[in-house]
Enzyme design. Structure first.
Site, mmCIF file in Angstrom:
data_model
loop_
_atom_site.group_PDB
_atom_site.id
_atom_site.type_symbol
_atom_site.label_atom_id
_atom_site.label_comp_id
_atom_site.label_asym_id
_atom_site.label_seq_id
_atom_site.Cartn_x
_atom_site.Cartn_y
_atom_site.Cartn_z
ATOM 1 N N HIS A 118 0.850 -1.408 -0.311
ATOM 2 C CA HIS A 118 -0.204 0.437 -0.322
ATOM 3 C C HIS A 118 0.575 1.207 0.449
ATOM 4 O O HIS A 118 0.856 1.970 0.716
ATOM 5 C CB HIS A 118 -0.982 0.094 1.460
ATOM 6 C CG HIS A 118 -2.205 -0.878 0.930
ATOM 7 N ND1 HIS A 118 -3.300 -0.527 0.440
ATOM 8 C CD2 HIS A 118 -2.795 -2.341 1.864
ATOM 9 C CE1 HIS A 118 -3.777 -1.725 0.664
ATOM 10 N NE2 HIS A 118 -3.787 -2.619 1.159
ATOM 11 N N ARG A 151 -12.660 7.109 -0.090
ATOM 12 C CA ARG A 151 -14.102 6.950 -0.078
ATOM 13 C C ARG A 151 -14.543 7.416 1.249
ATOM 14 O O ARG A 151 -13.872 7.879 1.978
ATOM 15 C CB ARG A 151 -13.883 5.372 0.761
ATOM 16 C CG ARG A 151 -14.955 4.266 1.076
ATOM 17 C CD ARG A 151 -15.393 3.538 2.005
ATOM 18 N NE ARG A 151 -16.164 1.990 2.193
ATOM 19 C CZ ARG A 151 -16.348 1.252 3.233
ATOM 20 N NH1 ARG A 151 -15.031 1.064 3.215
ATOM 21 N NH2 ARG A 151 -17.168 0.818 3.232
ATOM 22 N N TRP A 170 -0.602 -5.333 7.802
ATOM 23 C CA TRP A 170 -0.042 -4.127 7.194
ATOM 24 C C TRP A 170 1.753 -4.101 7.454
ATOM 25 O O TRP A 170 1.870 -2.903 7.029
ATOM 26 C CB TRP A 170 -0.715 -2.862 6.745
ATOM 27 C CG TRP A 170 -1.952 -3.321 6.128
ATOM 28 C CD1 TRP A 170 -2.549 -3.810 5.200
ATOM 29 C CD2 TRP A 170 -3.304 -2.190 6.326
ATOM 30 N NE1 TRP A 170 -3.345 -3.958 4.628
ATOM 31 C CE2 TRP A 170 -4.514 -3.517 5.627
ATOM 32 C CE3 TRP A 170 -3.605 -2.315 7.797
ATOM 33 C CZ2 TRP A 170 -5.335 -2.869 5.901
ATOM 34 C CZ3 TRP A 170 -4.910 -1.934 7.722
ATOM 35 C CH2 TRP A 170 -5.582 -2.205 6.510
#
Length: 393
Positions: A118, A151, A170
């Protein structure tokens, strides 16, 4: 006043009373049977003719997003995947839902997490050119088109909490900035052990170093402008203002971004931006884990406070997104109307060309003025040449 005048006055009064009584019968108080749409409600659909009220001053250049994307050349779409924004679904669309064999997007489904798990804007803009040059010998100047998904901040935050509650961490994310990852002091862990499984929402909110807070702004901003993860480089207010301004600027200048809450509009704008077409339509799924979380008004306000930068960014992003959608739809409708008008004009010209010539009058000579010397009876000396117009169509 005579009898006739009284009747003339009484008629319109009785008519008004009749309409009022009829309206109350058909549309009783508290009923929705005679509901008139407000301007705000009209904007919920895809009506491109409705004028959107914007809080921001966007230029035509901001709204017009079309790139000459060469899928078989050196152009690359770079997908900045922010957690819990529907990015996994969108990433699959990019590599599986477009009829192309070339590996043109830089995303987890085509190149893996080449710049780290990410990776954010700061990492990708420094890493992607290097990775691509190593992967393929550079022949020409390569164009990188950055895209992302956003979002609603409260829904995204709740979705991340649920994901972490199930064991996601993560931990392998690099968070590279100015050539290094943050130290433990700069970015402390929110939990001890392997993961944060079973964390309650209150515990999740109470960790000050939780990267879920304002994640969308942090991942879209240039972190080198604020000293990366070193919170002592400037005061919090100055840091937040710079981060928000940088995130807004980077988002606006990206080739494309979509919103999780507007799947069909996202598909429409992507296809018009890159002149690509998806095989199947995007699906709007509103029944999510975040949607099933029951929140008190107090908890909602607390989440909004923790994500107040994301709330401002999303308001900006939603406004710009809907303005772009309306601008693109209106332009498409105008182009279609122009094309139809030109087609009708061309057909009229073809019919005129196919009409028979008028019959030549015999014995008329050249009396009464005639056509003059050098003419051929009653026929015109020349006809309009439509060859060039036919060639264009």
């Amino acid at each position: 006043m005579d009898e006739r005048s009284s009747k003339l006055i009484l008629v319109p009064i009785l008519a008004v009373l009749f309409v009022m009584i009829g309206y109350q019968y058909i549309c009783p108080a508290g009923s929705n049977s005679c509901h008139f749409k407000t301007d705000g409600e009209k904007l919920k659909g895809d009506d491109s003719s409705a004028k959107l009220l914007s809080k921001f001053n966007f230029t035509e250049r901001d709204l017009d997003r079309h790139v000459e994307f060469n899928i078989k050349g050196d152009d690359v779409i770079v997908f900045l995947h922010i957690q819990k924004t529907g990015g996994t679904t969108f990433g699959r669309h990019l590599v599986r839902n477009i009829q192309k064999e070339e590996s043109w997007p830089f995303s987890r489904f085509s190149t893996g997490w080449s710049c780290g798990l990410h990776a954010d804007w700061t990492e990708l803009t420094n890493c992607v050119p290097v990775i691509m040059d190593k992967k393929e010998a550079q022949r020409n100047k390569r164009n990188f088109y950055y895209i992302t998904m956003l979002r609603d901040p409260v829904s995204r935050y709740l979705s991340e909490w649920k994901h972490v509650q199930r064991g996601a961490t993560w931990k392998t994310a690099l968070h590279m900035c100015d050539g290094r990852s943050p130290t433990q002091d700069e970015l402390p862990n929110c939990y001890s052990g392997d993961d944060w499984s079973g964390v309650t929402l209150t515990e999740f909110m109470n960790c000050p170093s939780n990267l879920a807070n304002n994640r969308q702004v942090r991942m879209l901003a240039d972190l080198s402008l604020v000293g990366c993860y070193n919170m002592s480089s400037m005061n919090e207010s100055q840091r937040n203002n710079i981060l928000l301004s940088s995130a807004m600027s980077n988002l606006k200048n990206m080739a494309f971004y979509g919103l999780t809450e507007f799947q069909r509009k996202t598909q429409y704008l992507f296809e018009r931006t890159f002149s690509l077409r998806f095989i199947s339509a995007f699906t709007q799924i509103n029944s999510t884990r975040a949607a099933n979380v029951e929140l008190s008004e107090g908890l909602r306000r607390r989440i909004e406070e923790l994500n107040y930068l994301d709330v401002q960014l999303y308001e900006y992003a939603k406004d710009l997104f809907l303005q772009r959608f309306q601008f693109t739809r209106q332009r498409e409708h105008q182009e279609l109307r122009l094309k139809r008008r030109e087609e009708r004009r061309w057909l009229r010209e073809q019919r005129e060309q196919s009409r028979p010539w008028p019959t030549k009058h015999r014995g008329g000579g050249n009396r009464g003025g005639g056509l003059g010397k050098g003419t051929d009876g009653d026929f015109p000396t020349s006809t309009e040449d439509y060859t060039s117009q036919v060639a264009r169509w």
